[in-house]
Design an enzyme around this catalytic site. Structure first.
Site, PDB file in Angstrom:
ATOM      1  N   HIS A 205       0.810  -1.230   0.000  1.00 12.58           N
ATOM      2  CA  HIS A 205       0.000   0.000   0.000  1.00 12.58           C
ATOM      3  C   HIS A 205       0.837   1.270   0.000  1.00 12.58           C
ATOM      4  O   HIS A 205       0.289   2.367  -0.086  1.00 12.58           O
ATOM      5  CB  HIS A 205      -0.950   0.026   1.199  1.00 12.58           C
ATOM      6  CG  HIS A 205      -0.257   0.270   2.503  1.00 12.58           C
ATOM      7  ND1 HIS A 205       0.432  -0.717   3.176  1.00 12.58           N
ATOM      8  CD2 HIS A 205      -0.118   1.380   3.264  1.00 12.58           C
ATOM      9  CE1 HIS A 205       0.949  -0.216   4.281  1.00 12.58           C
ATOM     10  NE2 HIS A 205       0.637   1.061   4.361  1.00 12.58           N
TER      11      HIS A 205
HETATM   12  C1  UD1 Z   1      -2.518   5.131   5.809  1.00 13.38           C
HETATM   13  C2  UD1 Z   1      -1.266   5.676   6.511  1.00 13.38           C
HETATM   14  C3  UD1 Z   1      -0.160   4.657   6.436  1.00 13.38           C
HETATM   15  C4  UD1 Z   1      -0.618   3.314   6.923  1.00 13.38           C
HETATM   16  C5  UD1 Z   1      -1.847   2.897   6.148  1.00 13.38           C
HETATM   17  C6  UD1 Z   1      -2.389   1.572   6.582  1.00 13.38           C
HETATM   18  C7  UD1 Z   1      -0.844   8.100   6.461  1.00 13.38           C
HETATM   19  C8  UD1 Z   1      -0.022   9.172   5.836  1.00 13.38           C
HETATM   20  N1  UD1 Z   1      -0.785   6.900   5.873  1.00 13.38           N
HETATM   21  O1  UD1 Z   1      -2.203   5.011   4.432  1.00 13.38           O
HETATM   22  O2  UD1 Z   1       0.935   5.105   7.231  1.00 13.38           O
HETATM   23  O3  UD1 Z   1       0.414   2.381   6.761  1.00 13.38           O
HETATM   24  O4  UD1 Z   1      -2.849   3.897   6.359  1.00 13.38           O
HETATM   25  O5  UD1 Z   1      -3.470   1.206   5.779  1.00 13.38           O
HETATM   26  O6  UD1 Z   1      -1.507   8.340   7.450  1.00 13.38           O
HETATM   27  N2  UD1 Z   1      -9.545   4.129   1.599  1.00 13.38           N
HETATM   28  C9  UD1 Z   1     -10.699   3.406   1.549  1.00 13.38           C
HETATM   29  N3  UD1 Z   1     -11.273   3.025   2.737  1.00 13.38           N
HETATM   30  C10 UD1 Z   1     -10.753   3.348   3.947  1.00 13.38           C
HETATM   31  C11 UD1 Z   1      -9.572   4.105   3.965  1.00 13.38           C
HETATM   32  C12 UD1 Z   1      -8.984   4.484   2.800  1.00 13.38           C
HETATM   33  O7  UD1 Z   1     -11.211   3.078   0.502  1.00 13.38           O
HETATM   34  O8  UD1 Z   1     -11.323   2.965   4.987  1.00 13.38           O
HETATM   35  C13 UD1 Z   1      -8.908   4.508   0.331  1.00 13.38           C
HETATM   36  C14 UD1 Z   1      -9.247   5.906  -0.123  1.00 13.38           C
HETATM   37  O9  UD1 Z   1      -9.327   5.901  -1.510  1.00 13.38           O
HETATM   38  C15 UD1 Z   1      -8.039   6.707   0.286  1.00 13.38           C
HETATM   39  C16 UD1 Z   1      -6.916   5.690   0.139  1.00 13.38           C
HETATM   40  O10 UD1 Z   1      -7.498   4.442   0.496  1.00 13.38           O
HETATM   41  O11 UD1 Z   1      -7.865   7.841  -0.488  1.00 13.38           O
HETATM   42  C17 UD1 Z   1      -5.736   5.968   1.018  1.00 13.38           C
HETATM   43  O12 UD1 Z   1      -6.142   6.110   2.378  1.00 13.38           O
HETATM   44  P1  UD1 Z   1      -5.268   7.037   3.375  1.00 13.38           P
HETATM   45  O13 UD1 Z   1      -5.804   6.977   4.739  1.00 13.38           O
HETATM   46  O14 UD1 Z   1      -5.098   8.386   2.755  1.00 13.38           O
HETATM   47  O15 UD1 Z   1      -3.834   6.394   3.320  1.00 13.38           O
HETATM   48  P2  UD1 Z   1      -3.353   4.884   3.337  1.00 13.38           P
HETATM   49  O16 UD1 Z   1      -2.723   4.575   2.063  1.00 13.38           O
HETATM   50  O17 UD1 Z   1      -4.431   3.957   3.844  1.00 13.38           O
END
Ligand code: UD1
Length: 364
Positions: A205
């Site tokens: 990820h």
């Molecule tokens: C976040 C953390 C990362 C951690 C990871 C674990 C930061 C900077 N990054 O990254 O350190 O290792 O979580 O998963 O805080 N999304 C969904 N459903 C959800 C959450 C996210 O569909 O419940 C999708 C959305 O499109 C979103 C993307 O995942 O834009 C990324 O989510 P985000 O929380 O921005 O960062 P992660 O890549 O999950």
């Protein structure tokens, strides 16, 4: 004493659960749990509460996804009134996600002591958003709880006074130790038609792997080559799925079995019985070290060097197909044993410090 615990994203839940439990047995400690809502899908959040026995969040800030600026700012805006209303003696933040830094900043500016669980880890790669979050959270924290001795060295180099730093062990390993038997009993591998010790488990990820089309396709090609020889199971993170679909590279995965993200117990069960884990997760590097399962980390650096010196981890700095296949073919099975204080008691040590310590001045 009032403790305000913060969770936001998937890797936070297993770090906070043992601490809320340890604090609940301390006389005179009242606590609340805030969920920022950074992660919100049931598979990324809800199931973890149930499985880990985390109490329902007292407040859900419902922040959701966005750019780093949007997400961090929104958490700050919504956390501030909660903090003012509850008047805690300490705010506990864990790990290195955007919610960690956002809530630490708000607390510091309201002169509320901040406790950072998993302080001092450093990849020395400022292009990782988590590295920025770690460095800044540690700068404003009053209680810095570390999982390994190298973290203490990093903090000393950054000028953090030693009296703020407590080497306590790893609360994520507390959760793992507490739930391993239940996770094994579920036999998730069998439910997915996998034989124990006969499959590779993949998670990906990190933006450095999944936000770049060519890099993602190259990794997918390596996984497809592995899947020609033995089963590969890949619970796919929503960021990775979204990008893979947009880039049109899902087909490069060939015979890899892609599934939705799984809950905590299923993931622990899958990890414990894997022949090898290929990942870019920080948590999985630690869990495989504790479990003695070989880990191939698809990153150029790790903020968790103890998983290399004392564990089963190896890095693949340049993620070409050949390099990934080479690392996969030479897994590290032997290790000098679990890192110091990874004994399931870290949360008790933190609770002892917090319950006895927040009344004295935190700063020298
Ligand atoms: C976040 C953390 C990362 C951690 C990871 C674990 C930061 C900077 N990054 O990254 O350190 O290792 O979580 O998963 O805080 N999304 C969904 N459903 C959800 C959450 C996210 O569909 O419940 C999708 C959305 O499109 C979103 C993307 O995942 O834009 C990324 O989510 P985000 O929380 O921005 O960062 P992660 O890549 O999950």
């Amino acid at each position: 004493m009032r403790v305000l615990n913060v969770v936001g994203a998937r890797p936070n839940f297993m770090k906070v659960a043992p601490l809320t439990e340890a604090l609940s047995t301390r006389a005179g400690v009242e606590q609340r749990l805030v969920h920022t809502g950074q992660h919100y899908d049931p598979t990324m959040s809800g199931t973890f509460f149930e499985e880990l026995g985390l109490p329902r969040a007292d407040v859900d800030l419902g922040v959701g996804s966005g750019t780093h600026a949007e997400q961090t700012a929104e958490v700050m805006k919504r956390f501030d009134p909660v903090l003012v209303d509850y008047e805690p003696d300490v705010v506990v933040v864990v790990g290195d996600v955007n919610s960690t830094l956002a809530c630490a900043l708000v607390a510091a500016k309201r002169h509320v002591p901040v406790a950072h669980v998993e302080a001092g880890l450093r990849s020395r790669d400022r292009r990782m958003p988590e590295e920025v979050n770690r460095v800044l959270t540690d700068q404003v924290a009053d209680f810095l709880f570390t999982t390994s001795r190298d973290a203490g060295v990093n903090l000393a180099e950054e000028g953090i006074p030693a009296e703020r730093v407590y080497f306590v062990g790893n609360t994520m390993i507390d959760s793992l130790a507490a739930h391993l038997d239940r996770a094994r009993a579920l036999d998730t591998p069998a439910a997915l038609g996998l034989a124990a010790g006969d499959y590779a488990l993949v998670t990906l990820h990190r933006p450095s792997n999944v936000d770049d089309r060519d890099q993602l396709e190259e990794i997918f090609a390596a996984l497809a080559a592995i899947a020609e020889r033995s089963p590969v199971i890949f619970p796919m993170h929503p960021r990775t799925r979204g990008n893979a679909e947009r880039f049109g590279v899902l087909a490069a995965l060939g015979g890899v079995r892609v599934i939705e993200p799984v809950g905590y117990l299923a993931m622990v069960g899958l990890t414990a019985a894997a022949r090898v884990v290929l990942t870019d997760s920080g948590g999985l590097q630690e869990e495989t070290t504790y479990l003695g399962v070989p880990c191939v980390t698809l990153r150029s650096s790790t903020e968790r060097p103890v998983t290399i010196t004392h564990g089963t981890n190896r890095l693949v700095p340049v993620r070409t197909r050949e390099n990934i296949l080479k690392a996969y073919a030479e897994p590290r099975r032997e290790s000098p044993g679990p890192p110091e204080l990874w004994d399931g008691q870290a949360a008790e040590r933190i609770a002892a410090v917090l319950a006895g310590g927040v009344d004295r001045p935190a700063r020298g």
